[in-house]
Structure formats: structure tokens, C-alpha cells
Design a protein around this motif. Structure first.
Motif, mmCIF file in Angstrom:
data_model
loop_
_atom_site.group_PDB
_atom_site.id
_atom_site.type_symbol
_atom_site.label_atom_id
_atom_site.label_comp_id
_atom_site.label_asym_id
_atom_site.label_seq_id
_atom_site.Cartn_x
_atom_site.Cartn_y
_atom_site.Cartn_z
ATOM 1 N N ASP A 14 3.994 -11.495 22.478
ATOM 2 C CA ASP A 14 5.429 -10.384 23.124
ATOM 3 C C ASP A 14 5.956 -10.338 22.034
ATOM 4 O O ASP A 14 5.395 -10.163 20.683
ATOM 5 C CB ASP A 14 5.562 -11.330 24.592
ATOM 6 N N TYR A 15 7.595 -9.586 22.479
ATOM 7 C CA TYR A 15 7.786 -9.170 21.550
ATOM 8 C C TYR A 15 8.742 -10.090 20.181
ATOM 9 O O TYR A 15 9.402 -10.141 19.384
ATOM 10 C CB TYR A 15 8.973 -8.107 21.610
ATOM 11 N N THR A 16 8.653 -11.146 20.275
ATOM 12 C CA THR A 16 8.866 -12.607 19.255
ATOM 13 C C THR A 16 8.392 -12.293 17.901
ATOM 14 O O THR A 16 8.052 -12.944 17.539
ATOM 15 C CB THR A 16 8.676 -14.142 20.297
ATOM 16 N N VAL A 17 6.713 -11.568 18.434
ATOM 17 C CA VAL A 17 6.412 -11.499 17.127
ATOM 18 C C VAL A 17 7.274 -10.980 15.945
ATOM 19 O O VAL A 17 7.213 -10.615 14.857
ATOM 20 C CB VAL A 17 4.736 -10.739 17.316
ATOM 21 N N ILE A 18 8.441 -10.172 16.851
ATOM 22 C CA ILE A 18 8.683 -9.399 15.415
ATOM 23 C C ILE A 18 9.792 -10.154 14.807
ATOM 24 O O ILE A 18 9.992 -10.198 13.837
ATOM 25 C CB ILE A 18 9.696 -8.147 16.164
ATOM 26 N N HIS A 19 10.042 -11.273 15.430
ATOM 27 C CA HIS A 19 10.845 -12.189 14.894
ATOM 28 C C HIS A 19 10.050 -13.418 13.572
ATOM 29 O O HIS A 19 10.263 -13.683 12.956
ATOM 30 C CB HIS A 19 11.478 -12.935 15.490
ATOM 31 N N ASP A 20 9.185 -13.065 13.814
ATOM 32 C CA ASP A 20 7.863 -13.807 13.136
ATOM 33 C C ASP A 20 7.603 -13.103 12.313
ATOM 34 O O ASP A 20 7.333 -13.527 10.848
ATOM 35 C CB ASP A 20 6.386 -13.850 13.845
ATOM 36 N N TYR A 21 7.723 -11.942 11.848
ATOM 37 C CA TYR A 21 6.725 -11.309 11.483
ATOM 38 C C TYR A 21 7.859 -11.223 10.296
ATOM 39 O O TYR A 21 8.617 -11.212 8.885
ATOM 40 C CB TYR A 21 6.965 -9.432 11.860
ATOM 41 N N ALA A 64 0.652 -1.028 0.317
ATOM 42 C CA ALA A 64 -0.230 -0.310 -0.191
ATOM 43 C C ALA A 64 1.209 1.141 -0.036
ATOM 44 O O ALA A 64 0.321 2.396 -0.018
ATOM 45 C CB ALA A 64 -0.808 -0.254 0.892
ATOM 46 N N GLY A 65 2.105 0.792 -0.056
ATOM 47 C CA GLY A 65 3.442 2.220 0.239
ATOM 48 C C GLY A 65 3.824 2.290 1.190
ATOM 49 O O GLY A 65 4.753 3.499 1.197
ATOM 50 N N ALA A 66 3.674 1.596 2.590
ATOM 51 C CA ALA A 66 4.736 2.132 3.805
ATOM 52 C C ALA A 66 6.335 1.500 3.610
ATOM 53 O O ALA A 66 6.117 0.677 2.523
ATOM 54 C CB ALA A 66 3.619 1.476 4.790
ATOM 55 N N LYS A 67 6.712 2.564 4.011
ATOM 56 C CA LYS A 67 7.980 1.998 3.903
ATOM 57 C C LYS A 67 8.753 1.507 5.534
ATOM 58 O O LYS A 67 9.536 1.495 5.639
ATOM 59 C CB LYS A 67 9.111 3.836 3.904
ATOM 60 N N GLY A 68 7.301 1.681 6.441
ATOM 61 C CA GLY A 68 8.013 1.188 7.781
ATOM 62 C C GLY A 68 6.988 0.678 8.620
ATOM 63 O O GLY A 68 5.921 1.023 7.549
ATOM 64 N N ILE A 69 6.511 -0.366 9.587
ATOM 65 C CA ILE A 69 5.545 -0.716 10.024
ATOM 66 C C ILE A 69 5.431 -0.229 11.703
ATOM 67 O O ILE A 69 6.497 -1.355 12.143
ATOM 68 C CB ILE A 69 4.893 -2.014 9.778
ATOM 69 N N GLN A 70 4.805 0.113 12.839
ATOM 70 C CA GLN A 70 4.429 0.323 13.392
ATOM 71 C C GLN A 70 3.750 -1.029 13.905
ATOM 72 O O GLN A 70 2.624 -1.191 13.595
ATOM 73 C CB GLN A 70 4.379 1.326 14.195
ATOM 74 N N ILE A 71 4.162 -1.696 15.581
ATOM 75 C CA ILE A 71 3.055 -2.452 15.629
ATOM 76 C C ILE A 71 3.390 -2.946 16.828
ATOM 77 O O ILE A 71 4.823 -2.354 18.372
ATOM 78 C CB ILE A 71 3.830 -4.269 15.256
ATOM 79 N N CYS A 72 1.976 -2.922 17.550
ATOM 80 C CA CYS A 72 1.892 -2.568 18.957
ATOM 81 C C CYS A 72 0.942 -3.623 19.527
ATOM 82 O O CYS A 72 1.423 -4.501 20.158
ATOM 83 C CB CYS A 72 1.670 -1.110 19.317
ATOM 84 N N SER A 73 -0.058 -3.682 19.145
ATOM 85 C CA SER A 73 -1.794 -4.602 20.295
ATOM 86 C C SER A 73 -0.565 -6.129 20.020
ATOM 87 O O SER A 73 -1.383 -6.526 20.661
ATOM 88 C CB SER A 73 -2.681 -4.617 18.840
ATOM 89 N N ALA A 74 -0.520 -6.558 18.654
ATOM 90 C CA ALA A 74 0.305 -7.926 18.345
ATOM 91 C C ALA A 74 0.770 -8.075 19.701
ATOM 92 O O ALA A 74 0.884 -9.069 20.036
ATOM 93 C CB ALA A 74 0.908 -8.220 17.027
#
Length: 287
Positions: free
Chosen positions: A85-92, A70-80
Motif C-alpha cells: 500500500d502507500y505506506t511503502v513510500i514512508h518505508d523508502y 544510476a542518474g535518476a533525480k526522481g523515482i516512480q513506484i507502482c508495483s510495490a
């Protein structure tokens, strides 16, 4: 967050103090993803190349890729992160790497993310129904005595022509086939979908579609019939005995309401309509 719920005693949640007072607040997570995708794509369309930080409902690597498209260059993750926990970052991160890898192999084209194409599944003789069942004049659903009869026909067919050994398919082979092209980078997929997103008047008014139900995937639940009958255009008939839905082609407008409620992936597809849909506007205006 603010007001989320009122119970039967009119007490709010969350509530503060002995009086149980609450106030209004924001909302995040999956509920705002459509609005987030709209905002990101609208900015990307108006300001090509502008750095956009997307936020709102990124709960998987596949959704992260949607925001990049859609055009984003960065993505913020909070609710997930709050939900796990922060391991979702590795999953993504690993999930996005896998999705980009899929694009680099010709033998995996047509996959929807990490889901194999339905058509290739149905071409497998271990998945496709036997000819004896397909050629039966009577349409047989998958419940009750109809299912019993269907299975009986399958057993008869297998006795005459046993199924071959299961084929070895490329996506199950080891080692994996080589790449057909370099794996695309994240920068290469940013804003890929933006040219396809726009105002209503920019959409084609000539390419009409119609719903098509795959009888071999249909579980005869009737959800498509109920939603079309009560909220759509009464364009689906439903046999009261077999529970088999049929599209009434003259009445189907291609609204996709049936697709949105069907619980089976790829059971209902939208295919080109044979000629344009002519809406019935009721009694003509008299001069």
C-alpha cells in the motif's frame, strides 16, 4: 497486463469473455529492473544533469538508492504499492535516510547497505572457528559425521581456552558514536555510479579475477559445482564424500556464475588472479 500464463488446458490468464481470449501487454516490477537501470544510466551518461524519472522494479530503499546512483533525480513506484500500500513510500524514505546516515560514519564503512561486513564478523572470536578446527588436516564439512567431529573439536578447544566475553562493538553502543562527516544529501549521490558504467570495450582486459570459496561459510550444497560443470568451464571439483568444492585455478575464467547461484552471502568472492587467463581455443588454425 497481458498474457501471463497458459494452463494445462491451454487457457490463458488473464482472460476476457466466455471464450477466454487474451492479448499481449506490458511488464513491470522487479523483472525489468536491469533494463531500467541500463536505460537510466545510459541517458545520464549521454545527457549529464538531465532530469530523469526512473521506473521499473523499485521495491526497497536500497533499490531507490541504486536508481539515484544510476542518474535518476526522481523515482516512480507502482508495483510495490500494488503489492502492499502507500505506506511503502514512508518505508523508502526512512530507509534511504538510514543508508545516507551510514555513509557519514567511518566506523560503519564497508557495510553493504544495512548488512555488516563479513570480515568484521569473522574476526569476532565468537564467530571465527577455533584454531583446533582450522588446523585440522582433514577438511570437515557441516553435515553428518563430519559435523559431529567438528563440534567435538570445538568443545575440546573451548575447554582448553574458553571464549572471552562478547566485545561491545561501536554499532551496538548507546549512545551512537558521532558523525565523521555531514550526512550526504540525495543530490550529492545522483549519478555517482555513471562513470563506472559503459560499453564492453571500456572494461579492463588485463585485471583478471578468480573465484575463492570460504570453507567456513560453505554449506556444501554443491550448487557452484553443478552450475560450473554443466554451464561453465568445469573449474570446480567436488569431493563426493565430504561435498567440499575446490576451485581449479587453471580453468577458472572469473565468469562469476558460481557467485550468482551460491545461496550464502559472501561465501564466494572474486579475487585477483595470479597472471592472466589464457583461453584454450582448441586445435590451432592451420595455414
Amino acid at each position: 497486463s497481458g498474457l501471463m500464463h497458459l494452463n494445462d488446458e491451454a487457457k490463458a490468464w488473464p482472460a476476457v469473455g466466455t471464450e477466454g481470449r487474451t492479448t499481449y501487454g506490458g511488464i513491470s516490477g522487479n523483472a525489468i529492473r536491469p533494463m531500467a537501470l541500463k536505460a537510466v544510466s545510459a541517458i545520464a551518461k549521454a545527457l549529464p544533469g538531465f532530469p530523469i524519472l526512473a521506473t521499473g522494479g523499485c521495491d526497497s530503499a536500497a533499490v531507490a538508492k541504486q536508481f539515484l546512483h544510476a542518474g535518476a533525480k526522481g523515482i516512480q513506484i507502482c508495483s510495490a504499492v500494488q503489492n502492499q500500500d502507500y505506506t511503502v513510500i514512508h518505508d523508502y524514505k526512512t530507509g534511504l535516510q538510514a543508508l545516507l546516515y551510514l555513509e557519514a560514519r567511518d566506523d560503519l564503512q564497508g557495510w553493504d547497505g544495512q548488512s555488516r561486513p563479513m570480515e568484521s564478523s569473522k574476526a569476532n572470536p565468537w564467530v571465527k572457528p577455533e584454531a583446533a578446527v582450522e588446523n585440522t588436516k582433514e577438511k570437515l564439512p557441516d553435515f553428518g559425521p563430519y559435523f559431529t567431529k567438528k563440534e567435538h573439536l570445538k568443545r575440546e578447544q573451548r575447554a582448553k581456552a574458553p571464549l572471552p566475553m562478547k566485545p561491545t562493538e561501536s554499532y551496538g553502543a548507546r549512545p551512537a558514536p558521532g558523525l565523521s562527516r555531514p550526512v550526504p544529501s540525495v543530490n550529492e549521490i545522483i549519478a555517482r555510479a555513471v562513470p563506472r558504467i559503459g560499453a564492453w570495450h571500456e572494461l579492463s582486459q588485463e585485471e583478471h579475477v578468480i573465484a575463492k570459496i570460504d570453507p567456513e561459510l560453505c554449506i556444501n550444497c554443491g550448487k557452484c559445482y553443478m552450475t560450473c560443470n554443466d554451464n561453465g568451464y568445469q573449474a570446480i571439483s567436488f569431493d563426493e564424500m565430504t561435498h567440499i568444492p575446490e576451485i581449479v585455478k587453471d580453468d577458472c575464467t572469473g565468469c562469476t556464475l558460481c557467485v550468482s547461484v551460491c545461496p550464502v552471502i559472501d561465501c564466494i568472492d572474486m579475487v585477483p588472479r595470479d597472471g592472466p587467463y589464457i583461453p584454450k581455443r582448441g586445435i590451432p588454425i592451420q595455414n
